[in-house]
Design a protein around this motif. Structure first.
Motif, PDB file in Angstrom:
ATOM      1  N   ARG A 127      -7.301  -3.422 -12.234  1.00 49.82           N
ATOM      2  CA  ARG A 127      -7.468  -3.125 -13.661  1.00 49.82           C
ATOM      3  C   ARG A 127      -6.887  -4.299 -14.436  1.00 49.82           C
ATOM      4  O   ARG A 127      -5.802  -4.773 -14.126  1.00 49.82           O
ATOM      5  N   GLU A 128      -7.619  -4.735 -15.433  1.00 51.68           N
ATOM      6  CA  GLU A 128      -7.174  -5.844 -16.270  1.00 51.68           C
ATOM      7  C   GLU A 128      -6.435  -5.303 -17.494  1.00 51.68           C
ATOM      8  O   GLU A 128      -6.518  -4.126 -17.801  1.00 51.68           O
ATOM      9  N   GLY A 129      -5.732  -6.181 -18.177  1.00 52.86           N
ATOM     10  CA  GLY A 129      -5.097  -5.819 -19.430  1.00 52.86           C
ATOM     11  C   GLY A 129      -3.621  -5.504 -19.307  1.00 52.86           C
ATOM     12  O   GLY A 129      -3.008  -5.672 -18.260  1.00 52.86           O
ATOM     13  N   ARG A 130      -3.068  -5.036 -20.437  1.00 51.32           N
ATOM     14  CA  ARG A 130      -1.637  -4.781 -20.535  1.00 51.32           C
ATOM     15  C   ARG A 130      -1.150  -3.781 -19.487  1.00 51.32           C
ATOM     16  O   ARG A 130      -0.082  -3.954 -18.909  1.00 51.32           O
ATOM     17  N   ASP A 131      -1.901  -2.752 -19.226  1.00 52.90           N
ATOM     18  CA  ASP A 131      -1.527  -1.753 -18.238  1.00 52.90           C
ATOM     19  C   ASP A 131      -2.248  -1.988 -16.908  1.00 52.90           C
ATOM     20  O   ASP A 131      -2.419  -1.065 -16.125  1.00 52.90           O
ATOM     21  N   GLY A 132      -2.633  -3.226 -16.680  1.00 50.33           N
ATOM     22  CA  GLY A 132      -3.409  -3.557 -15.495  1.00 50.33           C
ATOM     23  C   GLY A 132      -2.565  -3.670 -14.242  1.00 50.33           C
ATOM     24  O   GLY A 132      -1.348  -3.538 -14.251  1.00 50.33           O
ATOM     25  N   GLY A 133      -3.266  -3.898 -13.162  1.00 50.26           N
ATOM     26  CA  GLY A 133      -2.630  -4.052 -11.872  1.00 50.26           C
ATOM     27  C   GLY A 133      -3.537  -3.533 -10.774  1.00 50.26           C
ATOM     28  O   GLY A 133      -4.763  -3.536 -10.912  1.00 50.26           O
ATOM     29  N   TYR A 134      -2.936  -3.060  -9.724  1.00 46.46           N
ATOM     30  CA  TYR A 134      -3.669  -2.595  -8.547  1.00 46.46           C
ATOM     31  C   TYR A 134      -3.421  -1.113  -8.316  1.00 46.46           C
ATOM     32  O   TYR A 134      -2.363  -0.597  -8.648  1.00 46.46           O
ATOM     33  N   ARG A 135      -4.421  -0.453  -7.710  1.00 46.00           N
ATOM     34  CA  ARG A 135      -4.254   0.928  -7.276  1.00 46.00           C
ATOM     35  C   ARG A 135      -5.178   1.186  -6.096  1.00 46.00           C
ATOM     36  O   ARG A 135      -6.175   0.492  -5.912  1.00 46.00           O
ATOM     37  N   LEU A 136      -4.819   2.183  -5.309  1.00 47.11           N
ATOM     38  CA  LEU A 136      -5.615   2.538  -4.133  1.00 47.11           C
ATOM     39  C   LEU A 136      -6.962   3.095  -4.555  1.00 47.11           C
ATOM     40  O   LEU A 136      -7.054   3.835  -5.533  1.00 47.11           O
ATOM     41  N   ARG A 137      -7.994   2.776  -3.779  1.00 46.57           N
ATOM     42  CA  ARG A 137      -9.334   3.317  -4.048  1.00 46.57           C
ATOM     43  C   ARG A 137      -9.566   4.631  -3.326  1.00 46.57           C
ATOM     44  O   ARG A 137     -10.493   5.351  -3.650  1.00 46.57           O
ATOM     45  N   LYS A 138      -8.767   4.915  -2.310  1.00 49.23           N
ATOM     46  CA  LYS A 138      -8.988   6.141  -1.548  1.00 49.23           C
ATOM     47  C   LYS A 138      -7.658   6.810  -1.231  1.00 49.23           C
ATOM     48  O   LYS A 138      -6.606   6.215  -1.417  1.00 49.23           O
ATOM     49  N   ASP A 139      -7.741   8.008  -0.764  1.00 48.28           N
ATOM     50  CA  ASP A 139      -6.549   8.766  -0.404  1.00 48.28           C
ATOM     51  C   ASP A 139      -5.790   8.033   0.702  1.00 48.28           C
ATOM     52  O   ASP A 139      -6.396   7.611   1.681  1.00 48.28           O
ATOM     53  N   PRO A 140      -4.474   7.878   0.545  1.00 44.72           N
ATOM     54  CA  PRO A 140      -3.704   7.140   1.558  1.00 44.72           C
ATOM     55  C   PRO A 140      -3.744   7.795   2.944  1.00 44.72           C
ATOM     56  O   PRO A 140      -3.546   7.116   3.953  1.00 44.72           O
ATOM     57  N   TYR A 141      -4.037   9.091   3.007  1.00 43.32           N
ATOM     58  CA  TYR A 141      -4.126   9.772   4.301  1.00 43.32           C
ATOM     59  C   TYR A 141      -5.474   9.519   4.981  1.00 43.32           C
ATOM     60  O   TYR A 141      -5.650   9.862   6.147  1.00 43.32           O
ATOM     61  N   LEU A 149       0.817  -1.212   0.000  1.00 45.63           N
ATOM     62  CA  LEU A 149       0.000   0.000   0.000  1.00 45.63           C
ATOM     63  C   LEU A 149       0.853   1.264   0.000  1.00 45.63           C
ATOM     64  O   LEU A 149       0.500   2.252  -0.639  1.00 45.63           O
ATOM     65  N   VAL A 150       1.985   1.229   0.683  1.00 43.88           N
ATOM     66  CA  VAL A 150       2.893   2.382   0.666  1.00 43.88           C
ATOM     67  C   VAL A 150       3.408   2.603  -0.750  1.00 43.88           C
ATOM     68  O   VAL A 150       3.418   3.730  -1.247  1.00 43.88           O
ATOM     69  N   ILE A 151       3.802   1.535  -1.425  1.00 40.93           N
ATOM     70  CA  ILE A 151       4.280   1.665  -2.803  1.00 40.93           C
ATOM     71  C   ILE A 151       3.167   2.211  -3.693  1.00 40.93           C
ATOM     72  O   ILE A 151       3.383   3.136  -4.479  1.00 40.93           O
ATOM     73  N   LEU A 152       1.972   1.665  -3.556  1.00 44.07           N
ATOM     74  CA  LEU A 152       0.855   2.126  -4.389  1.00 44.07           C
ATOM     75  C   LEU A 152       0.461   3.566  -4.070  1.00 44.07           C
ATOM     76  O   LEU A 152      -0.016   4.281  -4.941  1.00 44.07           O
ATOM     77  N   SER A 153       0.681   3.995  -2.850  1.00 45.54           N
ATOM     78  CA  SER A 153       0.337   5.375  -2.493  1.00 45.54           C
ATOM     79  C   SER A 153       1.283   6.376  -3.127  1.00 45.54           C
ATOM     80  O   SER A 153       0.938   7.537  -3.305  1.00 45.54           O
ATOM     81  N   LYS A 154       2.466   5.932  -3.494  1.00 48.65           N
ATOM     82  CA  LYS A 154       3.447   6.806  -4.129  1.00 48.65           C
ATOM     83  C   LYS A 154       3.117   7.038  -5.596  1.00 48.65           C
ATOM     84  O   LYS A 154       3.649   7.920  -6.216  1.00 48.65           O
ATOM     85  N   ASP A 155       2.268   6.223  -6.162  1.00 52.26           N
ATOM     86  CA  ASP A 155       1.956   6.293  -7.590  1.00 52.26           C
ATOM     87  C   ASP A 155       0.452   6.154  -7.758  1.00 52.26           C
ATOM     88  O   ASP A 155      -0.044   5.131  -8.153  1.00 52.26           O
ATOM     89  N   ARG A 156      -0.279   7.189  -7.428  1.00 57.10           N
ATOM     90  CA  ARG A 156      -1.729   7.123  -7.344  1.00 57.10           C
ATOM     91  C   ARG A 156      -2.438   7.104  -8.708  1.00 57.10           C
ATOM     92  O   ARG A 156      -3.596   6.774  -8.781  1.00 57.10           O
ATOM     93  N   ILE A 157      -1.767   7.465  -9.804  1.00 56.33           N
ATOM     94  CA  ILE A 157      -2.461   7.567 -11.083  1.00 56.33           C
ATOM     95  C   ILE A 157      -2.435   6.242 -11.841  1.00 56.33           C
ATOM     96  O   ILE A 157      -3.432   5.766 -12.311  1.00 56.33           O
ATOM     97  N   GLN A 158      -1.275   5.632 -11.926  1.00 55.75           N
ATOM     98  CA  GLN A 158      -1.139   4.386 -12.660  1.00 55.75           C
ATOM     99  C   GLN A 158      -1.397   3.189 -11.753  1.00 55.75           C
ATOM    100  O   GLN A 158      -1.425   3.305 -10.547  1.00 55.75           O
ATOM    101  N   THR A 159      -1.553   2.060 -12.388  1.00 56.04           N
ATOM    102  CA  THR A 159      -1.674   0.819 -11.643  1.00 56.04           C
ATOM    103  C   THR A 159      -0.314   0.144 -11.585  1.00 56.04           C
ATOM    104  O   THR A 159       0.582   0.471 -12.358  1.00 56.04           O
ATOM    105  N   CYS A 160      -0.172  -0.794 -10.670  1.00 56.84           N
ATOM    106  CA  CYS A 160       1.074  -1.530 -10.540  1.00 56.84           C
ATOM    107  C   CYS A 160       0.754  -3.020 -10.497  1.00 56.84           C
ATOM    108  O   CYS A 160      -0.075  -3.444  -9.687  1.00 56.84           O
ATOM    109  N   PRO A 161       1.380  -3.807 -11.356  1.00 51.68           N
ATOM    110  CA  PRO A 161       1.125  -5.248 -11.375  1.00 51.68           C
ATOM    111  C   PRO A 161       1.651  -5.927 -10.108  1.00 51.68           C
ATOM    112  O   PRO A 161       2.665  -5.515  -9.538  1.00 51.68           O
TER     113      PRO A 161
END
Length: 163
Positions: A64-78, A21-33
């Motif tokens: 998110r599915e597909g080539r640019d898929g992965g996970y991302r936060l649904r809410k603000d990390p704060y 979650l810390v890693i995903l909070s650093k990159d809120r726009i894109q997804t991360c596999p």
């Protein structure tokens, strides 16, 4: 013993979830596999996918599915407390489970089980009280900045995915 009180997932899940979650909070726009997160965390990809799927089911992550898929936060990390993550994972407390498993079905054992249940319930409330004081965003601030693709800067001794 009330297994729902003690939880169902290993405490290791909580640590891995927070790091992801810390890693995903650093990159809120894109997804991360998940595979990329697993490499960075030096974790088994299958285990991490199970953890991330639980977080997604609990409304903390979106997928998110597909080539640019992965996970991302649904809410603000704060706005995401560690207590919320802990509750979604239903982390099992080995002390809670262990202490209550020592009691028998005889009168004294049942009495001790009730006492242990009260004590472990108080421990749970105390733990959640502490975890409510911290957010993923606050932890991310304290962590070193992650850079590079998907906000991840792999350590020098690690290979980048696909290398």
């Amino acid at each position: 013993m009330k297994s729902e009180k003690c939880g169902s997932h290993h405490p290791k899940w909580f640590g891995l979830a927070l790091q992801a979650l810390v890693i995903l909070s650093k990159d809120r726009i894109q997804t991360c596999p998940s595979a990329e997160l697993a490499v960075y965390l030096q974790s088994e990809a299958t285990l991490l996918r199970r953890i991330l799927a639980t977080l997604a089911k609990g409304g903390i992550l979106e997928t998110r599915e597909g080539r640019d898929g992965g996970y991302r936060l649904r809410k603000d990390p704060y706005d995401l407390t560690l207590a919320e993550v802990y509750r979604v994972l239903q982390v099992g407390d080995p002390l809670c489970m262990g202490i209550q498993e020592t009691t028998g079905n005889h009168r004294f054992g049942l009495e001790m089980n009730a006492i242990f249940s009260d004590i472990t319930a108080e421990m749970d409330r105390s733990l959640l009280g502490v975890l409510n004081n911290y957010t993923v965003g606050q932890i991310a601030e304290r962590a070193h900045d992650c850079k590079g693709k998907h906000g991840i800067d792999t350590a020098p001794d690690m290979e980048k995915p696909g290398s």
